[in-house]
Design a protein around this motif. Structure first.
Motif, short mmCIF file in Angstrom:
data_model
loop_
_atom_site.label_atom_id
_atom_site.label_comp_id
_atom_site.label_asym_id
_atom_site.label_seq_id
_atom_site.Cartn_x
_atom_site.Cartn_y
_atom_site.Cartn_z
N ASP A 44 0.83 -1.21 0.00
CA ASP A 44 0.00 0.00 0.00
C ASP A 44 0.87 1.26 0.00
O ASP A 44 0.55 2.25 -0.68
CB ASP A 44 -0.93 0.03 1.21
CG ASP A 44 -2.13 -0.88 1.07
OD1 ASP A 44 -2.38 -1.40 -0.04
OD2 ASP A 44 -2.83 -1.07 2.09
N TYR A 45 1.96 1.22 0.75
CA TYR A 45 2.90 2.33 0.82
C TYR A 45 3.47 2.64 -0.57
O TYR A 45 3.46 3.79 -1.02
CB TYR A 45 4.01 1.96 1.80
CG TYR A 45 5.23 2.83 1.80
CD1 TYR A 45 5.25 4.04 2.48
CD2 TYR A 45 6.38 2.43 1.14
CE1 TYR A 45 6.39 4.84 2.50
CE2 TYR A 45 7.53 3.22 1.15
CZ TYR A 45 7.52 4.41 1.84
OH TYR A 45 8.65 5.19 1.85
N ILE A 46 3.94 1.62 -1.24
CA ILE A 46 4.53 1.79 -2.58
C ILE A 46 3.48 2.33 -3.55
O ILE A 46 3.73 3.27 -4.31
CB ILE A 46 5.12 0.46 -3.09
CG1 ILE A 46 6.32 0.06 -2.23
CG2 ILE A 46 5.51 0.56 -4.57
CD1 ILE A 46 6.75 -1.40 -2.42
N ASN A 47 2.30 1.73 -3.54
CA ASN A 47 1.25 2.15 -4.47
C ASN A 47 0.83 3.60 -4.25
O ASN A 47 0.66 4.35 -5.22
CB ASN A 47 0.03 1.23 -4.36
CG ASN A 47 0.32 -0.15 -4.90
OD1 ASN A 47 1.22 -0.35 -5.71
ND2 ASN A 47 -0.42 -1.13 -4.42
N LEU A 48 0.67 4.02 -2.98
CA LEU A 48 0.26 5.40 -2.73
C LEU A 48 1.37 6.37 -3.12
O LEU A 48 1.09 7.43 -3.67
CB LEU A 48 -0.13 5.60 -1.26
CG LEU A 48 -0.64 7.01 -0.93
CD1 LEU A 48 -1.83 7.42 -1.80
CD2 LEU A 48 -1.00 7.10 0.55
N ALA A 78 12.86 -2.62 0.64
CA ALA A 78 13.18 -1.29 1.16
C ALA A 78 11.99 -0.71 1.92
O ALA A 78 12.15 -0.12 3.00
CB ALA A 78 13.60 -0.36 0.04
N ALA A 79 10.80 -0.86 1.37
CA ALA A 79 9.59 -0.36 2.03
C ALA A 79 9.38 -1.05 3.37
O ALA A 79 9.10 -0.39 4.38
CB ALA A 79 8.38 -0.56 1.13
N ARG A 80 9.55 -2.35 3.41
CA ARG A 80 9.35 -3.10 4.66
C ARG A 80 10.32 -2.62 5.74
O ARG A 80 9.92 -2.32 6.86
CB ARG A 80 9.54 -4.60 4.42
CG ARG A 80 9.26 -5.45 5.66
CD ARG A 80 9.66 -6.91 5.45
NE ARG A 80 11.08 -7.07 5.21
CZ ARG A 80 12.03 -6.99 6.16
NH1 ARG A 80 11.71 -6.71 7.40
NH2 ARG A 80 13.30 -7.17 5.85
N ILE A 81 11.58 -2.50 5.40
CA ILE A 81 12.59 -2.07 6.36
C ILE A 81 12.31 -0.64 6.83
O ILE A 81 12.34 -0.33 8.03
CB ILE A 81 14.00 -2.19 5.76
CG1 ILE A 81 14.36 -3.65 5.56
CG2 ILE A 81 15.04 -1.50 6.65
CD1 ILE A 81 15.61 -3.89 4.73
N GLY A 82 12.06 0.25 5.88
CA GLY A 82 11.79 1.64 6.24
C GLY A 82 10.58 1.80 7.13
O GLY A 82 10.62 2.52 8.13
N LEU A 83 9.49 1.13 6.77
CA LEU A 83 8.26 1.25 7.56
C LEU A 83 8.44 0.69 8.97
O LEU A 83 7.94 1.27 9.94
CB LEU A 83 7.11 0.56 6.84
CG LEU A 83 6.66 1.22 5.54
CD1 LEU A 83 5.70 0.32 4.77
CD2 LEU A 83 6.04 2.59 5.81
N GLU A 84 9.15 -0.42 9.09
CA GLU A 84 9.38 -1.01 10.42
C GLU A 84 10.21 -0.09 11.31
O GLU A 84 10.11 -0.17 12.53
CB GLU A 84 10.11 -2.35 10.28
CG GLU A 84 9.24 -3.47 9.79
CD GLU A 84 10.00 -4.78 9.57
OE1 GLU A 84 11.22 -4.82 9.83
OE2 GLU A 84 9.36 -5.75 9.14
N ASN A 85 11.02 0.76 10.71
CA ASN A 85 11.90 1.64 11.48
C ASN A 85 11.36 3.06 11.62
O ASN A 85 12.08 3.95 12.06
CB ASN A 85 13.30 1.64 10.85
CG ASN A 85 14.00 0.34 11.13
OD1 ASN A 85 14.36 0.04 12.26
ND2 ASN A 85 14.18 -0.47 10.10
N SER A 86 10.10 3.26 11.30
CA SER A 86 9.47 4.57 11.49
C SER A 86 9.39 4.88 12.98
O SER A 86 9.10 4.00 13.79
CB SER A 86 8.04 4.57 10.93
OG SER A 86 8.02 4.27 9.56
N LEU A 87 9.63 6.13 13.34
CA LEU A 87 9.43 6.55 14.72
C LEU A 87 7.95 6.83 14.99
O LEU A 87 7.46 6.63 16.10
CB LEU A 87 10.25 7.80 15.02
CG LEU A 87 11.77 7.63 14.92
CD1 LEU A 87 12.45 8.96 15.17
CD2 LEU A 87 12.25 6.58 15.92
#
Length: 75
Positions: A15-19, A32-41
């Motif tokens: 959903d992140y990539i599509n939006l 990349a999306a999975r790693i980035g999203l998991e590390n969101s503050l």
């Protein structure tokens, strides 16, 4: 008037990539999306029923520096 659901968590990687693409931003790989999203503050998502229509995230070092990123709204 449409009722939107505001959630304080990141979207799914797909959903992140599509939006991002729909909003005119660059695409990212699923990994990349999975790693980035998991590390969101902090993350916020807005859904119209089950469709992601807006999002935003805060990333940073957890102490001094924070950056607002991935502000995207479905056209």
């Amino acid at each position: 008037m449409t009722d939107f659901n505001v959630l304080y968590n990141p979207p799914s990687p797909s959903d992140y990539i599509n939006l991002r693409i729909e909003a005119g931003m660059s695409g990212k790989s699923l990994e990349a999306a999975r790693i980035g999203l998991e590390n969101s503050l902090f993350a916020v998502t807005v859904y119209d029923d089950t469709t992601l229509v807006a999002m935003g995230r805060i990333i940073g070092d957890g102490g001094v520096f924070f950056q607002v990123v991935d502000i995207a709204v479905k056209p």
